[in-house]
Design a protein around this motif. Structure first.
Motif, PDB file in Angstrom:
ATOM      1  N   LYS A 249      16.639 -50.259 -21.771  1.00  0.00           N
ATOM      2  CA  LYS A 249      15.943 -51.981 -21.306  1.00  0.00           C
ATOM      3  C   LYS A 249      17.089 -52.678 -22.680  1.00  0.00           C
ATOM      4  O   LYS A 249      16.938 -53.602 -22.121  1.00  0.00           O
ATOM      5  CB  LYS A 249      14.820 -51.755 -21.782  1.00  0.00           C
ATOM      6  N   ALA A 250      16.970 -52.354 -23.989  1.00  0.00           N
ATOM      7  CA  ALA A 250      17.697 -53.068 -24.749  1.00  0.00           C
ATOM      8  C   ALA A 250      19.051 -53.883 -24.459  1.00  0.00           C
ATOM      9  O   ALA A 250      19.549 -54.637 -24.566  1.00  0.00           O
ATOM     10  CB  ALA A 250      17.596 -52.484 -26.105  1.00  0.00           C
ATOM     11  N   ALA A 251      19.677 -52.403 -23.919  1.00  0.00           N
ATOM     12  CA  ALA A 251      20.933 -52.862 -23.400  1.00  0.00           C
ATOM     13  C   ALA A 251      21.532 -53.874 -21.577  1.00  0.00           C
ATOM     14  O   ALA A 251      22.067 -54.285 -22.080  1.00  0.00           O
ATOM     15  CB  ALA A 251      21.975 -51.763 -23.242  1.00  0.00           C
ATOM     16  N   LYS A 252      20.287 -53.541 -21.034  1.00  0.00           N
ATOM     17  CA  LYS A 252      19.833 -54.455 -20.268  1.00  0.00           C
ATOM     18  C   LYS A 252      20.085 -55.733 -20.202  1.00  0.00           C
ATOM     19  O   LYS A 252      21.340 -56.615 -19.774  1.00  0.00           O
ATOM     20  CB  LYS A 252      18.886 -54.020 -19.055  1.00  0.00           C
ATOM     21  N   GLU A 253      18.721 -56.008 -21.303  1.00  0.00           N
ATOM     22  CA  GLU A 253      18.495 -57.406 -21.925  1.00  0.00           C
ATOM     23  C   GLU A 253      19.777 -57.761 -22.360  1.00  0.00           C
ATOM     24  O   GLU A 253      19.533 -58.941 -22.659  1.00  0.00           O
ATOM     25  CB  GLU A 253      17.250 -57.493 -22.283  1.00  0.00           C
ATOM     26  N   LYS A 254      21.051 -57.483 -22.945  1.00  0.00           N
ATOM     27  CA  LYS A 254      21.744 -57.807 -23.418  1.00  0.00           C
ATOM     28  C   LYS A 254      23.368 -57.966 -22.500  1.00  0.00           C
ATOM     29  O   LYS A 254      24.929 -58.384 -22.798  1.00  0.00           O
ATOM     30  CB  LYS A 254      22.759 -56.415 -24.360  1.00  0.00           C
ATOM     31  N   GLY A 255      22.961 -57.357 -21.636  1.00  0.00           N
ATOM     32  CA  GLY A 255      23.667 -57.323 -19.828  1.00  0.00           C
ATOM     33  C   GLY A 255      24.809 -56.210 -20.255  1.00  0.00           C
ATOM     34  O   GLY A 255      25.772 -56.342 -19.800  1.00  0.00           O
TER      35      GLY A 255
ATOM     36  N   HIS B 141       7.293 -31.627 -25.000  1.00  0.00           N
ATOM     37  CA  HIS B 141       6.805 -33.190 -25.779  1.00  0.00           C
ATOM     38  C   HIS B 141       8.288 -33.683 -26.700  1.00  0.00           C
ATOM     39  O   HIS B 141       8.192 -34.854 -26.187  1.00  0.00           O
ATOM     40  CB  HIS B 141       5.666 -32.887 -27.190  1.00  0.00           C
ATOM     41  N   ILE B 142       9.120 -32.657 -26.738  1.00  0.00           N
ATOM     42  CA  ILE B 142      10.394 -33.385 -27.295  1.00  0.00           C
ATOM     43  C   ILE B 142      11.193 -34.130 -26.030  1.00  0.00           C
ATOM     44  O   ILE B 142      11.863 -34.704 -26.351  1.00  0.00           O
ATOM     45  CB  ILE B 142      11.185 -32.371 -28.022  1.00  0.00           C
ATOM     46  N   ASP B 143      10.870 -33.320 -24.995  1.00  0.00           N
ATOM     47  CA  ASP B 143      12.405 -34.385 -23.677  1.00  0.00           C
ATOM     48  C   ASP B 143      10.913 -35.435 -23.581  1.00  0.00           C
ATOM     49  O   ASP B 143      12.110 -35.811 -23.384  1.00  0.00           O
ATOM     50  CB  ASP B 143      11.673 -33.315 -22.675  1.00  0.00           C
ATOM     51  N   TRP B 144      10.212 -35.877 -23.176  1.00  0.00           N
ATOM     52  CA  TRP B 144       8.967 -37.234 -23.555  1.00  0.00           C
ATOM     53  C   TRP B 144       9.356 -38.071 -24.413  1.00  0.00           C
ATOM     54  O   TRP B 144       9.954 -38.871 -24.290  1.00  0.00           O
ATOM     55  CB  TRP B 144       7.697 -37.016 -23.130  1.00  0.00           C
ATOM     56  N   GLN B 145       9.667 -36.885 -25.524  1.00  0.00           N
ATOM     57  CA  GLN B 145      10.123 -38.426 -26.541  1.00  0.00           C
ATOM     58  C   GLN B 145      11.754 -39.071 -26.542  1.00  0.00           C
ATOM     59  O   GLN B 145      11.372 -40.005 -26.811  1.00  0.00           O
ATOM     60  CB  GLN B 145      10.347 -37.417 -27.799  1.00  0.00           C
ATOM     61  N   VAL B 146      12.361 -37.747 -26.299  1.00  0.00           N
ATOM     62  CA  VAL B 146      13.510 -38.359 -25.784  1.00  0.00           C
ATOM     63  C   VAL B 146      13.809 -39.021 -24.737  1.00  0.00           C
ATOM     64  O   VAL B 146      14.485 -40.149 -24.582  1.00  0.00           O
ATOM     65  CB  VAL B 146      14.747 -37.021 -25.414  1.00  0.00           C
ATOM     66  N   ILE B 147      13.598 -39.214 -23.558  1.00  0.00           N
ATOM     67  CA  ILE B 147      13.508 -39.405 -22.336  1.00  0.00           C
ATOM     68  C   ILE B 147      12.653 -41.566 -22.908  1.00  0.00           C
ATOM     69  O   ILE B 147      13.177 -42.424 -22.507  1.00  0.00           O
ATOM     70  CB  ILE B 147      11.940 -39.871 -21.159  1.00  0.00           C
ATOM     71  N   LYS B 148      11.918 -41.432 -23.320  1.00  0.00           N
ATOM     72  CA  LYS B 148      10.744 -42.622 -23.961  1.00  0.00           C
ATOM     73  C   LYS B 148      12.269 -43.729 -24.727  1.00  0.00           C
ATOM     74  O   LYS B 148      12.064 -44.793 -24.491  1.00  0.00           O
ATOM     75  CB  LYS B 148      10.088 -42.617 -24.772  1.00  0.00           C
ATOM     76  N   GLU B 149      12.715 -42.678 -25.832  1.00  0.00           N
ATOM     77  CA  GLU B 149      13.727 -43.573 -26.999  1.00  0.00           C
ATOM     78  C   GLU B 149      15.242 -43.506 -25.970  1.00  0.00           C
ATOM     79  O   GLU B 149      14.961 -45.182 -25.626  1.00  0.00           O
ATOM     80  CB  GLU B 149      14.456 -42.602 -27.577  1.00  0.00           C
ATOM     81  N   GLU B 150      15.366 -43.021 -24.815  1.00  0.00           N
ATOM     82  CA  GLU B 150      16.321 -43.324 -24.015  1.00  0.00           C
ATOM     83  C   GLU B 150      16.669 -44.974 -22.940  1.00  0.00           C
ATOM     84  O   GLU B 150      16.795 -45.724 -23.046  1.00  0.00           O
ATOM     85  CB  GLU B 150      16.845 -42.365 -22.897  1.00  0.00           C
ATOM     86  N   ASN B 151      14.405 -44.903 -22.515  1.00  0.00           N
ATOM     87  CA  ASN B 151      14.088 -46.095 -21.651  1.00  0.00           C
ATOM     88  C   ASN B 151      14.680 -47.597 -22.601  1.00  0.00           C
ATOM     89  O   ASN B 151      14.645 -48.214 -22.485  1.00  0.00           O
ATOM     90  CB  ASN B 151      13.294 -45.823 -20.927  1.00  0.00           C
ATOM     91  N   LYS B 152      14.318 -47.039 -23.922  1.00  0.00           N
ATOM     92  CA  LYS B 152      13.817 -48.487 -24.293  1.00  0.00           C
ATOM     93  C   LYS B 152      15.804 -48.761 -25.004  1.00  0.00           C
ATOM     94  O   LYS B 152      15.625 -49.898 -25.093  1.00  0.00           O
ATOM     95  CB  LYS B 152      13.271 -47.840 -26.377  1.00  0.00           C
ATOM     96  N   ALA B 153      16.424 -47.913 -24.892  1.00  0.00           N
ATOM     97  CA  ALA B 153      17.536 -48.483 -25.136  1.00  0.00           C
ATOM     98  C   ALA B 153      18.315 -48.557 -24.572  1.00  0.00           C
ATOM     99  O   ALA B 153      19.240 -49.648 -24.228  1.00  0.00           O
ATOM    100  CB  ALA B 153      18.552 -47.262 -25.817  1.00  0.00           C
TER     101      ALA B 153
END
Length: 99
Positions: free
Chosen positions: A68-74, A54-66
């Motif tokens: 994606k947000a970083a990619k949108e900012k270049g 459960h914790i591993d998936w939470q971390v993966i989801k948070e990393e993916n969001k971060a």
């Protein structure tokens, strides 16, 4: 075994099956029932595994969001812990020693 002898039994070790507890209570009414170590360890191991996943998936989801947000900012963000993704067998071996 006569009832008189069964009443002298002080402790019984059992698994966690409810039917076994009822049988033990009926046959040995004065005995304290103790759950064997193997079954307790198994429950703890399964709970730790479930929590870890459960914790591993939470971390993966948070990393993916971060990411994606970083990619949108270049920008580019590297994953913090690439060693996190072990195979199930290796994780199991490591956690056996924890318990």
């Amino acid at each position: 075994m006569p009832q008189e002898l069964r009443n002298q039994v002080k402790e019984i070790t059992l698994d966690m099956a409810g039917s076994m507890q009822k049988i033990a209570k009926t046959c040995f009414p004065r005995a304290m029932q103790v759950i064997d170590r193997f079954h307790v360890q198994k429950l703890v191991y399964e709970a730790v595994q479930e929590l870890r996943i459960h914790i591993d998936w939470q971390v993966i989801k948070e990393e993916n969001k971060a990411m994606k947000a970083a990619k949108e900012k270049g920008k580019y963000i590297k994953r913090k812990n690439s060693k996190r993704r072990y195979t199930q067998a290796i994780i199991g071996q490591k956690q056996i020693f924890i318990i």
